[in-house]
Design a protein around this motif. Structure first.
Motif, PDB file in Angstrom:
ATOM      1  N   GLU A 166       0.802  -1.091  -0.008  1.00 29.69           N
ATOM      2  CA  GLU A 166       0.028   0.060   0.057  1.00 29.69           C
ATOM      3  C   GLU A 166       0.794   1.267   0.083  1.00 29.69           C
ATOM      4  O   GLU A 166       0.317   2.273  -0.508  1.00 29.69           O
ATOM      5  CB  GLU A 166      -0.800   0.109   1.295  1.00 29.69           C
ATOM      6  CG  GLU A 166      -2.015  -0.675   1.043  1.00 29.69           C
ATOM      7  CD  GLU A 166      -3.156  -0.936   2.315  1.00 29.69           C
ATOM      8  OE1 GLU A 166      -4.289  -0.385   2.049  1.00 29.69           O
ATOM      9  OE2 GLU A 166      -2.584  -1.021   3.389  1.00 29.69           O
ATOM     10  N   SER A 167       2.011   1.163   0.700  1.00 31.93           N
ATOM     11  CA  SER A 167       2.868   2.444   0.648  1.00 31.93           C
ATOM     12  C   SER A 167       3.649   2.606  -0.607  1.00 31.93           C
ATOM     13  O   SER A 167       4.581   3.591  -0.567  1.00 31.93           O
ATOM     14  CB  SER A 167       3.712   2.337   1.972  1.00 31.93           C
ATOM     15  OG  SER A 167       4.462   1.194   1.921  1.00 31.93           O
ATOM     16  N   GLY A 168       3.668   1.542  -1.544  1.00 29.19           N
ATOM     17  CA  GLY A 168       4.335   1.518  -2.686  1.00 29.19           C
ATOM     18  C   GLY A 168       5.718   0.881  -2.663  1.00 29.19           C
ATOM     19  O   GLY A 168       6.639   1.142  -3.554  1.00 29.19           O
ATOM     20  N   GLN A 169       5.972   0.245  -1.429  1.00 26.68           N
ATOM     21  CA  GLN A 169       7.330  -0.179  -1.278  1.00 26.68           C
ATOM     22  C   GLN A 169       7.310  -1.650  -2.052  1.00 26.68           C
ATOM     23  O   GLN A 169       8.408  -2.260  -2.378  1.00 26.68           O
ATOM     24  CB  GLN A 169       7.638  -0.610  -0.001  1.00 26.68           C
ATOM     25  CG  GLN A 169       7.848   0.766   0.949  1.00 26.68           C
ATOM     26  CD  GLN A 169       8.068   0.486   2.462  1.00 26.68           C
ATOM     27  OE1 GLN A 169       9.151  -0.098   2.737  1.00 26.68           O
ATOM     28  NE2 GLN A 169       7.192   0.623   3.343  1.00 26.68           N
ATOM     29  N   LEU A 170       6.177  -2.374  -2.328  1.00 30.01           N
ATOM     30  CA  LEU A 170       6.129  -3.541  -3.213  1.00 30.01           C
ATOM     31  C   LEU A 170       5.333  -3.136  -4.460  1.00 30.01           C
ATOM     32  O   LEU A 170       4.287  -2.524  -4.458  1.00 30.01           O
ATOM     33  CB  LEU A 170       5.557  -4.618  -2.273  1.00 30.01           C
ATOM     34  CG  LEU A 170       6.445  -5.450  -1.412  1.00 30.01           C
ATOM     35  CD1 LEU A 170       5.469  -6.351  -0.756  1.00 30.01           C
ATOM     36  CD2 LEU A 170       7.392  -6.327  -2.110  1.00 30.01           C
ATOM     37  N   SER A 171       5.585  -3.852  -5.385  1.00 25.26           N
ATOM     38  CA  SER A 171       4.652  -3.837  -6.630  1.00 25.26           C
ATOM     39  C   SER A 171       3.494  -4.862  -6.513  1.00 25.26           C
ATOM     40  O   SER A 171       3.526  -5.666  -5.713  1.00 25.26           O
ATOM     41  CB  SER A 171       5.518  -4.154  -7.907  1.00 25.26           C
ATOM     42  OG  SER A 171       5.910  -5.535  -7.885  1.00 25.26           O
ATOM     43  N   LEU A 172       2.700  -4.786  -7.402  1.00 19.39           N
ATOM     44  CA  LEU A 172       1.502  -5.524  -7.231  1.00 19.39           C
ATOM     45  C   LEU A 172       1.938  -6.994  -7.456  1.00 19.39           C
ATOM     46  O   LEU A 172       1.508  -7.834  -6.603  1.00 19.39           O
ATOM     47  CB  LEU A 172       0.356  -5.164  -8.280  1.00 19.39           C
ATOM     48  CG  LEU A 172      -0.774  -6.081  -8.420  1.00 19.39           C
ATOM     49  CD1 LEU A 172      -1.611  -6.006  -7.116  1.00 19.39           C
ATOM     50  CD2 LEU A 172      -1.777  -5.682  -9.650  1.00 19.39           C
ATOM     51  N   ILE A 173       2.827  -7.066  -8.524  1.00 18.26           N
ATOM     52  CA  ILE A 173       3.224  -8.518  -8.870  1.00 18.26           C
ATOM     53  C   ILE A 173       3.917  -9.155  -7.538  1.00 18.26           C
ATOM     54  O   ILE A 173       3.817 -10.345  -7.214  1.00 18.26           O
ATOM     55  CB  ILE A 173       4.249  -8.513 -10.034  1.00 18.26           C
ATOM     56  CG1 ILE A 173       3.306  -8.065 -11.331  1.00 18.26           C
ATOM     57  CG2 ILE A 173       4.798  -9.846 -10.247  1.00 18.26           C
ATOM     58  CD1 ILE A 173       2.135  -8.950 -11.601  1.00 18.26           C
TER      59      ILE A 173
END
Length: 325
Positions: free
Chosen positions: A243-250
Motif C-alpha cells: 500500500e505504501s508503494g514499497q512493493l509492486s502488485l506482482i
C-alpha cells in the motif's frame, strides 16, 4: 446587505413544503417493486492463512479486488406475505433455500421485521466453485436490493453485520473497490486510495477448468507450516509495504491455498510452469480455486496464451478477459 432572516410563518410554510415533498418521495419509493443489482466477482491478490481459532475458523489476511465480471440479481416484491422464491436460469441446482441469497432474505426479515414477499432472479455469469465469491456477492447484492426497496433502511454497519452472518467474505462486497479483510474474512477496510488507484483498470485473464473445487477440501489439505508468513504481523507488514508503494502488485501477489491446490491438481501445476517459463507471467489460484488468473502486462499479446490454455485444458473451460474495478 441581504437579509436572509425568515419569519416564523415562512419557516413553518417551508417546513410543511418539505414534509409534503418527503411524503411524496416516500410514496414514490413505495411504488417501486423491482430493482436490479450487479454482483461482481472477486479475486484474491494476496491470501495468507494462519492457525485455526477457537471457533474453528482460520485467522487470515487477504487483499480482495473486484472485477468487471458480474452476475445480475433482480429483487422483486411479491404479493404473498413472507414468501421467498428464487430462480437461477441455467443453474437450477442452486435455486433453493440453501442459496446464500435466500439466507440473506431470511436474515434481513429477522433484522427489520418486514414480511414482504420476495422473488429473486439471479442471472449467473460467475462460475461456481471457482474461488470468485459469486454466491457471497449474489447475497450482498440481494441485501442491497432489499435495502433499496425498503422504506426502513439499514445502516452500513447493520448491513456489515448481516453479511458476516451469511458468509465470511460477504462484507467485502459492500465495498466497491479493493479491500483488506482479516479475522475469518469478515473484518474489512478499504485499500489505501493510492494503491487502489494504481490497480484499478488493470486487465486480468480468468481461466477455470471444467471442474470446481470444494473450499472445505482445500482448507482441509492446507498445512499452516507451508506458509511464507508464520504470523499475522508479517502478513500485515506485507500488505502495508504494498500500500505504501514499497512493493509492486506482482510482488504482493501470493496465495497460501495454492500449495494444496497445486499438489492435488497436477494439471494446474503443469500449465502454471509453462506460463511462467514461456510467457514470463505470474499465474495464481484465486482463493481456494478452481479459477486461476494473472495480471495481463500492458501491451501484451494475450492470443497465444489463450490458445495454450485451451490446448492444455480443453475447449469447454471458462476463460474470460476482464478488468479490476
Amino acid at each position: 446587505m441581504v437579509d436572509w432572516s425568515i419569519e416564523p410563518i415562512q419557516f413553518f410554510g417551508i417546513a410543511h413544503f418539505f414534509e409534503k415533498l418527503h411524503t411524496l418521495w416516500m410514496s414514490l419509493l413505495s411504488g417501486i417493486c423491482k430493482v436490479c443489482v450487479p454482483a461482481p466477482a472477486k479475486i484474491n491478490l494476496f491470501l495468507s492463512v494462519s492457525e485455526k481459532r477457537a471457533d474453528n475458523f482460520h485467522e487470515l489476511r487477504t487483499v480482495l479486488a473486484k472485477v468487471q465480471l458480474h452476475d445480475l440479481v433482480t429483487v422483486r416484491k411479491a404479493k404473498e406475505k413472507g414468501s421467498t422464491t428464487i430462480s437461477c436460469p441455467g443453474n437450477i441446482e442452486i435455486a433453493n433455500e440453501h442459496n446464500l441469497a435466500v439466507q440473506m432474505v431470511n436474515h434481513w426479515r429477522s433484522a427489520t421485521g418486514i414480511e414482504n414477499g420476495i422473488d429473486l432472479l439471479i442471472e449467473k455469469k460467475i462460475p461456481m466453485q471457482a474461488g470468485l465469491g459469486g454466491g457471497s456477492s449474489d447475497a450482498v447484492s440481494t441485501l442491497i436490493g432489499l435495502n433499496l426497496l425498503s422504506q426502513k433502511k439499514l445502516s452500513f454497519d447493520d448491513m456489515l453485520d448481516l453479511g458476516a452472518r451469511v458468509g465470511s467474505d460477504c462484507p467485502s462486497f459492500l465495498l466497491r473497490g479493493a479491500c483488506v479483510a482479516s479475522g475469518r474474512g469478515e473484518q474489512i477496510r478499504e485499500v489505501k486510495p493510492d494503491a487502489n488507484k494504481k490497480i484499478s483498470g488493470n486487465r486480468v485473464l480468468l481461466f477455470k477448468p471444467s471442474c470446481g473445487f470444494s473450499t472445505a477440501d482445500i482448507y482441509g489439505r492446507y498445512q499452516v507450516g507451508d506458509s511464507l508468513f508464520p504470523d499475522t504481523n508479517q502478513m500485515d507488514e506485507r500488505i502495508e509495504h504494498w500500500e505504501s508503494g514499497q512493493l509492486s502488485l506482482i510482488d504482493l501477489m501470493y496465495n497460501d491455498l495454492s500449495s494444496p491446490v497445486l499438489k492435488k491438481f497436477i494439471f494446474i501445476t503443469a500449465l502454471f510452469k509453462e506460463l511462467r517459463e514461456r510467457f514470463k507471467l505470474n499465474p495464481m489460484v484465486s482463493g481456494s480455486g478452481s479459477c486461476c488468473f494473472f495480471i495481463i502486462p500492458e501491451g501484451f499479446d494475450i492470443g497465444p496464451v489463450k490458445q495454450l490454455i485451451f490446448d492444455s485444458w480443453g475447449e469447454d473451460i471458462f476463460l474470460t478477459e476482464t478488468k479490476l474495478l
